[in-house]
Design a protein around this motif. Structure first.
Motif, short mmCIF file in Angstrom:
data_model
loop_
_atom_site.label_atom_id
_atom_site.label_comp_id
_atom_site.label_asym_id
_atom_site.label_seq_id
_atom_site.Cartn_x
_atom_site.Cartn_y
_atom_site.Cartn_z
N LEU A 292 91.32 11.17 29.97
CA LEU A 292 90.15 11.33 30.85
C LEU A 292 90.52 12.10 32.11
O LEU A 292 89.73 12.91 32.62
N VAL A 319 88.06 13.14 24.76
CA VAL A 319 87.24 11.92 24.67
C VAL A 319 87.50 11.21 23.35
O VAL A 319 87.61 9.98 23.30
N ARG A 323 88.93 7.48 23.08
CA ARG A 323 88.15 6.46 22.40
C ARG A 323 88.97 5.78 21.29
O ARG A 323 88.90 4.56 21.12
N THR A 343 81.17 -2.41 28.70
CA THR A 343 81.06 -1.26 29.60
C THR A 343 81.69 -0.03 28.99
O THR A 343 81.11 1.07 29.01
N LEU A 344 82.89 -0.20 28.43
CA LEU A 344 83.57 0.95 27.83
C LEU A 344 82.79 1.51 26.64
O LEU A 344 82.64 2.72 26.49
N ARG A 347 79.87 3.48 28.08
CA ARG A 347 80.27 4.73 28.74
C ARG A 347 80.70 5.79 27.72
O ARG A 347 80.39 6.98 27.89
N PHE A 348 81.40 5.38 26.67
CA PHE A 348 81.77 6.34 25.63
C PHE A 348 80.52 6.89 24.94
O PHE A 348 80.45 8.10 24.64
N ILE A 351 78.87 9.52 27.31
CA ILE A 351 79.55 10.81 27.41
C ILE A 351 79.45 11.59 26.12
O ILE A 351 79.29 12.82 26.11
N LEU A 386 83.15 6.78 33.19
CA LEU A 386 84.06 6.22 32.19
C LEU A 386 85.45 5.98 32.77
O LEU A 386 86.13 5.02 32.37
N SER A 387 85.86 6.81 33.70
CA SER A 387 87.23 6.76 34.21
C SER A 387 87.56 5.43 34.88
O SER A 387 88.64 4.87 34.68
N LEU A 390 88.00 2.57 32.38
CA LEU A 390 89.14 2.88 31.53
C LEU A 390 90.46 2.67 32.26
O LEU A 390 91.48 2.37 31.65
#
Length: 400
Positions: A292, A319, A323, A343-344, A347-348, A351, A386-387, A390
């Motif tokens: 990322l 990405v 993932r 959350t992850l 967010r994936f 994006i 996302l960062s 992550l």
């Protein structure tokens, strides 16, 4: 755009986790001669890398890295050969502090700061003393992480297998002066590299030999790799080349550049397929975050593929790789922090949806120079969103 679960589910095995690392918040410790389970401060300047202790006890060690210089810096913990990257924290801007948490076994290591993010860095030997306490997770978590490591190693082997095949085809077209075919193979082949780049970084010089941008080549150094050939395929006008007319590579130089690309890629394949190759849970998690960071500092800015403008191919591949790194570790994340897992996943999805608006790896993407400012802004915001979660992945899966 849901190719990753199939890749993850295709592989299983078991490995052992000897050390773990993460980037998490902490309070700096006072300087001293050694550290136990506390915090060591690192002060990076243009000409110094001051670590508050030259040794620590085995187990959890925290480095609070502060950049007091004028250039962006990096901090590395290297293995006893001074080449193997145990863990790193990148893109520490002037005036900022970023933290690195490692759980390390006894032995000799090296610390290194890289002001300007170039060169070998300012290094010092670092000793980890034996406390007699087992380092790393135990019980069910250890079993889950071992399975995750095995899955990821198999994924990496699959990607580098596709990478070498694509690289050989690309190099053959380039040396045959079939530039249109070479151009058509360039971005698709590089996607396999971009998915697993943190693995290449762990082998010392392979990453710069294969993927160094011209802007990062040190004076007097020999430039090699993908971007050397990229420039020759998409030859810049003088105004994009420092005001100088670009001189194409000679046939002999083209042959040498292509041969080097294949040779160095084969070295990566050989390293990954070595019987003793492992990629541990902390490296998988940190690697996901590094990918990322790669997007944020190169792809979303258009600086990575400055001549071909194929940055969105790299963006998607980064990405994808991040993932997969998350998904092999997802069972542990869901058990330890279900909210972070949710959350992850969200967010994936967000994006991927934004990237899908610009195309796909299969059909091709919009070239970076054709994106609007608003589209670039939206992509950058998705990377930022996302960062942050992550960055908590490694600490969650290792309990650091």
């Amino acid at each position: 755009m849901s190719r990753r679960p199939t890749l993850v589910a295709a592989v299983t095995a078991a490995l052992v986790l000897p050390l773990v690392a993460a980037c998490v918040p902490n309070d700096p410790a006072q300087p001293g001669a050694s550290a136990g389970a506390g915090v060591l401060t690192v002060t990076s300047t243009a000409d110094a890398c001051d670590v508050s202790a030259a040794e620590a006890d085995s187990g959890t060690v925290r480095f609070a890295v502060t950049n007091e210089g004028d250039d962006v810096t990096e901090f590395y913990l290297l293995g006893d050969d001074g080449l193997r990257v145990i863990s790193e924290v990148e893109n520490v801007g002037p005036g900022l502090t970023r933290d690195l948490v490692v759980q390390v076994k006894p032995g000799t290591y090296y610390t290194a700061c890289k002001p300007g993010m170039v060169g070998d860095g300012i290094r010092a030997e670092f000793t980890v003393n034996d406390t007699g306490v087992e380092v790393g997770p135990t019980g069910d978590t250890a079993d889950q992480l071992a399975a995750a490591e095995a899955s990821y190693v198999a994924y990496v082997k699959d990607q580098v297998g596709s990478l070498i095949a694509g690289t050989e085809a690309f190099a053959a077209a380039y040396t045959a002066r079939d530039d249109e075919t070479a151009k058509s193979l360039y971005a698709d082949t590089r996607a396999h590299w971009e998915r697993v780049e943190p693995v290449a970084e762990s082998f010392g010089d392979l990453d710069p030999l294969l993927d160094l941008r011209e802007a990062d080549v040190e004076e007097g150094a020999t430039w090699s790799g993908w971007h050397l050939i990229e420039k020759d395929l998409w030859q810049p006008a003088p105004d994009a080349n420092g005001g100088v007319t670009y001189v194409p590579l000679t046939p002999e130089q083209r042959d040498a550049a292509a041969a080097d690309l294949v040779t160095y890629t084969q070295q990566l394949v050989d390293e990954v397929n070595s019987p003793d190759f492992t990629f541990e849970a902390f490296q998988i998690a940190n690697g996901a975050k590094e990918l990322l960071d790669e997007v944020a500092t190169g792809k979303v800015t258009g600086e990575e593929e400055i001549w071909s403008h194929t940055d969105l191919w790299d963006f998607q591949a980064n990405v994808d790789g991040a993932r997969v790194g998350y998904e092999v570790l997802a069972d542990v994340v869901e058990a330890e922090d279900p909210e972070l897992a949710d959350t992850l996943a969200t967010r994936f999805e967000e994006i991927d949806a934004l990237l899908a608006e610009q195309g796909s790896l299969e059909a091709g993407f919009t070239y970076y120079d054709q994106l609007t400012e608003e589209q670039v802004k939206d992509l950058a915001a998705a990377v930022d969103a996302l960062s942050e979660p992550l960055s908590r992945l490694t600490a969650t899966v290792t309990g650091a």
